[in-house]
Design an enzyme around this catalytic site. Sequence first.
Site: not given
Length: 366
Positions: A127, A233-235, A107, A131, A134, A353, A177-178
């Site tokens: 991915c 992306s820390l979060h 997508e 996470c 996600c 997201c 994906g990363e």
Amino acid sequence: MTHTTPLLPLAPPINLVDLRYNELHNAITAFGEPPFRAKQIHEWLFSHHANSFAAMSSLPLRLREKLAERFTLQRPEVVEVQESCESGCLRPTRKILLKLSDGALIECVLIPAEERMTACLSSQAGCPMQCTFCATGTMGLQRNLSAGEIWEQLYALNGLALQEGKTITNVVFMGMGEPLLNTDNVLEAIATMSSRNYNLSLSQRKITISTVGIVPEIERLSRSGLKTKLAVSLHSARQEVRQQLMPIAAERYPLPLLSKSLEAYSKATGEAITIVYMMLNGVNDSKEDAHLLARYCRHFSCKINLIDYNPILTIRFGSVQESQKNEFQAYLMAQKFHVTVRKSYGASVNAACGQLVTQQQRRTIK
């Protein structure tokens, strides 16, 4: 008795779109053709978007025949286009579901704004990072996307933009994906989309690579000379909380190690890093969390982007109250950080997201 060796199945022909430029160059010179033919073919593929070898009219017939013998030329199939227009939107956010030549589904999303048309691209089918907030992570990793498959997403989204008399102005690698687990193909795609030889000719400064924090590849980017932007992306600035949210990334690349790589990146490039922080009710939204985030981010040049949690099917985190989010933002701004709150687009069609997961996960496509 005569024994015969069983025939091994022939490898399927390679899709020409999937070759990197150096691979295309090597194939063409192996045919005995002059090297400039590789550039011509590349332009036919990615500037003119030729759908057949016969359409490459500037190539000699003998070369087109050789290409047809050795390669296929397959473009992704647009399976579905969904639209979402939240309250007050000027133009809809649109999500495209693409079926690749091997049947893999990915997508990508077109996000409109007043001054921009942003393409959100995927770098992998699925991915591997798992996470917990996600949806893509629930798919697991199917495979990396080729540079051509990354470009094809941009082409498809730009086609939607052209319907509105617009063109893509910005690209973010924030889809499935990363990106930094597929760095070679991502960089190859960026080289194509930012080249003056091709239609869009995007400035690299309008392209953002978003990562969960793959330290060796961040270090590679810092040496690459690229002018792209980096988002991380820390979060959470608490190691134990980050490990709960992002178990693989946090365990492999603990916060102190990640901080060193971001500091080195900032010094090497002179660019501010975007720290992405998804606010989760009761998880990472306290005053102490804000204090720890500010302390962590003092070591490198950055801006902080607060984002809302977008619900997914498998896990239900809670969204943060507006007042709590405002207090969190105000504290960080008082600490002299540039802080923005990112507006979420496309949630009603699972295009926001953290929500990208192919329809194969929700229903079967025949």
